[in-house]
Motif scaffolding. Structure first.
Motif, short mmCIF file in Angstrom:
data_model
loop_
_atom_site.label_atom_id
_atom_site.label_comp_id
_atom_site.label_asym_id
_atom_site.label_seq_id
_atom_site.Cartn_x
_atom_site.Cartn_y
_atom_site.Cartn_z
N LYS A 122 8.82 -12.09 -2.46
CA LYS A 122 8.72 -11.37 -1.19
C LYS A 122 8.38 -9.90 -1.39
N SER A 123 8.82 -9.33 -2.50
CA SER A 123 8.56 -7.91 -2.78
C SER A 123 7.37 -7.71 -3.70
N ASP A 124 6.64 -8.78 -3.99
CA ASP A 124 5.54 -8.69 -4.94
C ASP A 124 4.43 -7.76 -4.45
N LYS A 125 4.14 -7.81 -3.16
CA LYS A 125 3.06 -6.98 -2.61
C LYS A 125 3.40 -5.50 -2.72
N ALA A 126 4.64 -5.13 -2.39
CA ALA A 126 5.05 -3.73 -2.49
C ALA A 126 5.10 -3.26 -3.94
N LEU A 127 5.53 -4.13 -4.85
CA LEU A 127 5.57 -3.76 -6.26
C LEU A 127 4.17 -3.52 -6.83
N LYS A 128 3.22 -4.34 -6.44
CA LYS A 128 1.86 -4.14 -6.91
C LYS A 128 1.28 -2.83 -6.39
N ARG A 129 1.58 -2.51 -5.16
CA ARG A 129 1.09 -1.25 -4.60
C ARG A 129 1.69 -0.05 -5.33
N LEU A 130 2.98 -0.09 -5.63
CA LEU A 130 3.61 1.00 -6.36
C LEU A 130 3.10 1.08 -7.79
N ASN A 131 2.80 -0.06 -8.40
CA ASN A 131 2.24 -0.06 -9.74
C ASN A 131 0.85 0.58 -9.77
N ARG A 132 0.05 0.32 -8.75
CA ARG A 132 -1.27 0.94 -8.69
C ARG A 132 -1.18 2.45 -8.52
N ARG A 133 -0.23 2.89 -7.69
CA ARG A 133 -0.05 4.32 -7.53
C ARG A 133 0.41 4.98 -8.83
N LEU A 134 1.26 4.28 -9.57
CA LEU A 134 1.73 4.83 -10.84
C LEU A 134 0.59 4.94 -11.86
N SER A 135 -0.28 3.95 -11.89
CA SER A 135 -1.38 3.97 -12.87
C SER A 135 -2.42 5.06 -12.56
#
Length: 401
Positions: free
Chosen positions: A211-224
């Motif tokens: 359920k939190s996969d979409k938000a985690l991917k977005r935060l990972n992209r911002r970190l990269s």
């Protein structure tokens, strides 16, 4: 041993001093590992004595409390002892050779009986070591007034993504009474449903990580996208760590509440002795298996079983899904086959329900042997809320003539 946790509230300078203490504890732990690598014949006491040598060689390390330095050496020795045990047991795969710890978002430093002081109202804690972090306000739901100060054996400061926490390790046991219900149950965990019991009832899989996969991917992209060693990167990493922390807390909360409910409503709980470490090698199912957290659920089942005096039995998982619960014949089926159809007796049942019945039947065979590795406790005595007596295996001597 009981562990009570509370959040620390202080100023920015105080948090920086706590960070220095955590870095120093990690430094001592890594140097003890290095000392063991150079001299592998040393033991636990040699590592504790080596802490005094490090305090003399590095004056800034002497700011940390002496018992806190010994606690860091004990952590290093626990990693070494675990490696030795895995080698002796011939554990397949990697044996867990001790590694050096690097700087991470989470970290901790542990004090024993000194280096800290509680206020009279037990709402404030003051750290009195060389770093002089000062006083912090405690935020939590646990009340320490019911326990004496001498019962607090260790105080651990833990750094997480959302702040700093303190854990009090108390010398005591948690025992609660419950009325026997006369019910027994077998559990078969899965991915479609979190578990199916021997009565046919199912609990849905919450899938917190999915359920939190979409938000985690977005935060990972911002970190990269951020530049390394920049303040924006530190902020992005902190936001990502908070999201992962929330998912882990949701998973733990679900496991704790469900395990407590299962234990309190049954007198015997049977489950499979699964090797989750081997199951996550499957690339297609590894993420879903890790998200289900079967091992965490089992640990809390066993814990609440000891607290409430309920028998918990772990049975081998071999052929629990293949065997027919009606006639006992083996019916081979693939993982995609979700319905059990016996070709010998014509019995038709849901696959997980059939496995849960088999698990309960195996547990009833095992629970009579209280000395086995899988059964904890004795069902007859637990139903009567009694403690199993300790019987001697020696026979009485015959009187001399």
């Amino acid at each position: 041993m009981l562990v009570f946790e509370a959040k620390l509230e202080g100023e920015k300078q105080q948090y920086e001093r706590l960070d220095e203490a955590i870095r120093t504890a990690r430094f001592i732990r890594n140097y003890c590992i290095k000392y063991w690598m150079d001299n592998q014949k040393i033991g636990r006491y040699e590592l504790s004595a080596y802490c005094a040598v490090l305090a003399k060689d590095f004056p800034w390390a002497s700011k940390l409390n002496s018992m806190a330095r010994q606690a860091s050496a004990e952590r290093a020795w626990s990693a070494i002892a675990r490696f030795y045990d895995n080698c002796k047991k011939a554990k397949p795969g990697k044996k867990g050779f001790p590694r050096f710890k690097k700087h991470q978002t989470h970290g901790s430093v542990e004090y024993k009986t000194c280096g800290w002081k509680l206020s009279f109202d037990r709402r404030t804690i003051t750290f009195t070591d060389g770093f002089k972090a000062g006083s912090f306000k405690l935020w939590g739901t646990r009340d320490l007034h019911f326990y004496q100060l001498k019962q607090i054996k260790r105080v651990r400061v833990v750094r997480r993504g959302d702040g700093y926490y303190v854990q009090f390790c108390l010398d005591g046991e948690r025992v609660q009474k419950r009325e026997p219900t006369g019910k027994i149950i077998g559990l078969d965990v899965g991915l479609t449903h979190f578990y199916t019991d021997s009565d046919g009832q199912t609990i849905e899989n919450p899938r917190h990580l999915r359920k939190s996969d979409k938000a985690l991917k977005r935060l990972n992209r911002r970190l990269s996208r951020t530049q390394k060693c920049s303040k924006n990167r530190a902020k992005a990493r902190n936001r990502l760590s908070k999201k992962h922390l929330k998912v882990s807390r949701q998973r733990k909360d679900f496991a704790v509440k469900l395990a407590r409910c299962v234990i309190r409503s049954n007198d015997l709980v049977a489950y499979e002795d699964l090797m989750v470490r081997n199951m996550v090698r499957n690339r297609k199912l590894a993420k879903s298996i890790s998200d289900a957290a079967w091992s965490t659920f089992r640990q809390w089942l066993e814990y609440f079983g000891k607290v409430f005096g309920v028998t918990t039995v772990a049975v081998p998982p071999h052929y629990t899904s293949a065997n027919c619960s009606n006639c006992g014949e083996e019916v081979k089926k693939s993982l995609s086959t979700r319905t059990h159809k016996c070709h010998h007796c014509g019995f038709v049942l849901d696959r997980d329900w059939n496995a849960a019945i088999n698990i309960l039947e195996l547990a009833l065979r095992t629970v009579g042997h209280t000395g086995t590795l899988y059964a904890s406790g004795d069902i007859d005595l637990c139903l009567g809320e009694e403690t199993p007596p300790s019987k001697s295996s020696r026979r009485k001597r015959k009187p001399k003539e």
